[in-house]
Write an enzyme that holds these catalytic residues in place. Sequence first.
Site, short mmCIF file in Angstrom:
data_model
loop_
_atom_site.label_atom_id
_atom_site.label_comp_id
_atom_site.label_asym_id
_atom_site.label_seq_id
_atom_site.Cartn_x
_atom_site.Cartn_y
_atom_site.Cartn_z
N GLY A 116 0.79 -1.24 0.00
CA GLY A 116 0.00 0.00 0.00
C GLY A 116 0.81 1.27 0.00
N THR A 117 2.12 1.17 0.27
CA THR A 117 2.95 2.38 0.26
C THR A 117 3.60 2.60 -1.11
OG1 THR A 117 4.77 1.06 1.12
CG2 THR A 117 3.51 2.37 2.72
N GLY A 118 3.35 1.70 -2.06
CA GLY A 118 3.99 1.80 -3.38
C GLY A 118 3.34 2.80 -4.30
N TYR A 119 3.89 2.92 -5.49
CA TYR A 119 3.43 3.88 -6.50
C TYR A 119 1.94 3.68 -6.83
CZ TYR A 119 3.47 6.10 -11.18
OH TYR A 119 3.21 6.87 -12.28
N LEU A 120 1.56 2.44 -7.10
CA LEU A 120 0.15 2.15 -7.37
C LEU A 120 -0.61 1.91 -6.07
CD1 LEU A 120 -1.99 1.70 -9.56
CD2 LEU A 120 -1.46 -0.73 -9.45
N GLY A 121 0.06 1.24 -5.10
CA GLY A 121 -0.60 0.86 -3.85
C GLY A 121 -1.23 2.04 -3.13
N ARG A 162 4.66 -3.21 7.00
CA ARG A 162 5.75 -4.20 7.10
C ARG A 162 6.47 -4.13 8.44
NH1 ARG A 162 9.19 -3.83 1.67
NH2 ARG A 162 10.35 -5.46 2.73
N LYS A 202 7.69 6.87 4.45
CA LYS A 202 6.73 5.77 4.47
C LYS A 202 5.84 5.84 5.72
CE LYS A 202 9.03 2.40 2.59
NZ LYS A 202 9.82 1.18 2.62
N LYS A 222 4.05 -13.92 -12.74
CA LYS A 222 2.63 -13.59 -12.56
C LYS A 222 1.74 -14.79 -12.93
CE LYS A 222 3.08 -8.58 -12.58
NZ LYS A 222 2.80 -7.26 -13.16
N1 LIG Z 1 1.51 -1.37 -16.55
C1 LIG Z 1 2.51 -0.60 -16.21
O1 LIG Z 1 2.89 0.30 -16.94
C2 LIG Z 1 3.17 -0.81 -14.88
C3 LIG Z 1 4.15 0.09 -14.46
C4 LIG Z 1 4.70 -0.10 -13.17
C5 LIG Z 1 4.27 -1.17 -12.37
N2 LIG Z 1 3.32 -2.02 -12.83
C6 LIG Z 1 2.83 -3.13 -11.98
O2 LIG Z 1 2.11 -2.57 -10.87
C7 LIG Z 1 2.35 -3.35 -9.70
C8 LIG Z 1 2.80 -2.42 -8.57
O3 LIG Z 1 4.02 -1.78 -8.94
P1 LIG Z 1 4.51 -0.41 -8.29
O4 LIG Z 1 5.40 0.24 -9.29
O5 LIG Z 1 3.34 0.34 -7.72
O6 LIG Z 1 5.41 -0.95 -7.06
P2 LIG Z 1 6.33 -0.13 -6.03
O7 LIG Z 1 6.07 1.34 -6.10
O8 LIG Z 1 7.75 -0.59 -6.15
O9 LIG Z 1 5.75 -0.61 -4.65
C9 LIG Z 1 5.91 -1.93 -4.22
C10 LIG Z 1 5.25 -2.14 -2.88
O10 LIG Z 1 5.50 -3.49 -2.48
C11 LIG Z 1 5.98 -3.48 -1.15
N3 LIG Z 1 6.89 -4.60 -0.91
C12 LIG Z 1 7.98 -4.95 -1.61
N4 LIG Z 1 8.57 -6.04 -1.07
C13 LIG Z 1 7.80 -6.39 0.00
C14 LIG Z 1 7.85 -7.41 0.97
N5 LIG Z 1 8.82 -8.32 0.98
N6 LIG Z 1 6.89 -7.44 1.93
C15 LIG Z 1 5.87 -6.53 1.94
N7 LIG Z 1 5.78 -5.54 1.05
C16 LIG Z 1 6.72 -5.47 0.10
C17 LIG Z 1 6.71 -2.16 -1.04
O11 LIG Z 1 6.80 -1.83 0.31
P3 LIG Z 1 7.94 -0.84 0.81
O12 LIG Z 1 7.56 0.52 0.22
O13 LIG Z 1 7.78 -0.93 2.28
O14 LIG Z 1 9.25 -1.35 0.27
C18 LIG Z 1 5.78 -1.23 -1.80
O15 LIG Z 1 4.72 -0.81 -0.98
C19 LIG Z 1 3.36 -4.45 -10.09
O16 LIG Z 1 2.66 -5.67 -10.34
C20 LIG Z 1 3.97 -3.93 -11.38
O17 LIG Z 1 4.39 -4.99 -12.25
C21 LIG Z 1 2.75 -1.87 -14.06
#
Ligand SMILES: NC(=O)c1ccc[n+]([C@@H]2O[C@H](COP(=O)([O-])OP(=O)(O)OC[C@H]3O[C@@H](n4cnc5c(N)ncnc54)[C@H](OP(=O)(O)O)[C@@H]3O)[C@@H](O)[C@H]2O)c1
Length: 260
Positions: free
Chosen positions: A6-11, A30, A39, A133
């Site tokens: 939930g802290t991620g870019y999409l989350g 976490r 965070k 996936k």
């Molecule tokens: N279609 C597109 O153009 C596109 C572009 C980008 C991404 N995506 C997809 O969108 C999805 C989300 O990507 P995103 O870019 O939003 O990701 P992101 O910003 O890197 O965020 C990832 C999240 O996962 C958490 N995380 C990572 N390792 C973990 C662990 N071991 N335990 C618990 N939490 C963990 C992170 O927590 P922390 O912040 O605490 O590390 C963070 O909240 C992915 O499936 C990606 O493939 C698609």
Amino acid sequence: MAGVGGTGYLGKRLVKASLAQGHPTYVLQRLDDAVHIEKIELLLSFKEQGAHLVSGSFDDHQSLVDAVKLVDVVISAISGVHLRSHHILIQLKLVDAIKEAGNIKRFLPSEFGTDPARMDNAMEPGRVTFDDKMAVRKAIQEAGIPFTYVSANCFAGYFVGAIYVDEDDIAMYTIKTIDDPRTLNKTLYLRPPQNILSQREVVEIWEKLIGKQLQKSSIFKEEFLTNMKRDGAEEASQLYPEIKYTTVHEHMKDPNHALS
Ligand SMILES: NC(=O)c1ccc[n+]([C@@H]2O[C@H](COP(=O)([O-])OP(=O)(O)OC[C@H]3O[C@@H](n4cnc5c(N)ncnc54)[C@H](OP(=O)(O)O)[C@@H]3O)[C@@H](O)[C@H]2O)c1
């Protein structure tokens, strides 16, 4: 619903959309991560907006089971690069926890990209993410967990050319699906009709916005929309016409909002 990642870019957008659509919202906090001030600030802002923070770790199976038991829908937005840890697909641990908890009405694994079921011919380095996936999909289906896969095509903030979907729109459509029987055990494709554009069309919008012609060489327009109809799939803008999705024109006028 519970958000993992939930802290991620999409989350963070999914958390916002879930609260906006009035769902009780739980965010996994976490236990196993170093402390980052931004965070913590983000998590506290979720809490101020009414979300509940639940502690848990992928290294602690029971903590995941306990977290899952608090909710009826789980959405994961862990990033592609984090899907593996020590060569283990960590989302499989979430699938195990959901299976054991036995109470989940819908699981949305971290997909949000090109449909991996259609990427047989993909090359490395993307290949491994699609394979991962698909392995998660197989585990979900073998465990009999009700699911929705959200195929978001291209995040508008990342790509030029193809099908653009604004990140906040992805979050709003995703949350719409969670209690909708039409998306049960289906893939939801996000293909906003005004945003299916060739590179040339994107450049034309850009030229209109800046008021001058750009120098360009021609690009062949591919008929990539043919053969897109599939069983077990729905298209988001048709299913949820009440969401006014962000057009590429609007996005290009204010590209910075995607980075907020
Ligand atoms: N279609 C597109 O153009 C596109 C572009 C980008 C991404 N995506 C997809 O969108 C999805 C989300 O990507 P995103 O870019 O939003 O990701 P992101 O910003 O890197 O965020 C990832 C999240 O996962 C958490 N995380 C990572 N390792 C973990 C662990 N071991 N335990 C618990 N939490 C963990 C992170 O927590 P922390 O912040 O605490 O590390 C963070 O909240 C992915 O499936 C990606 O493939 C698609």
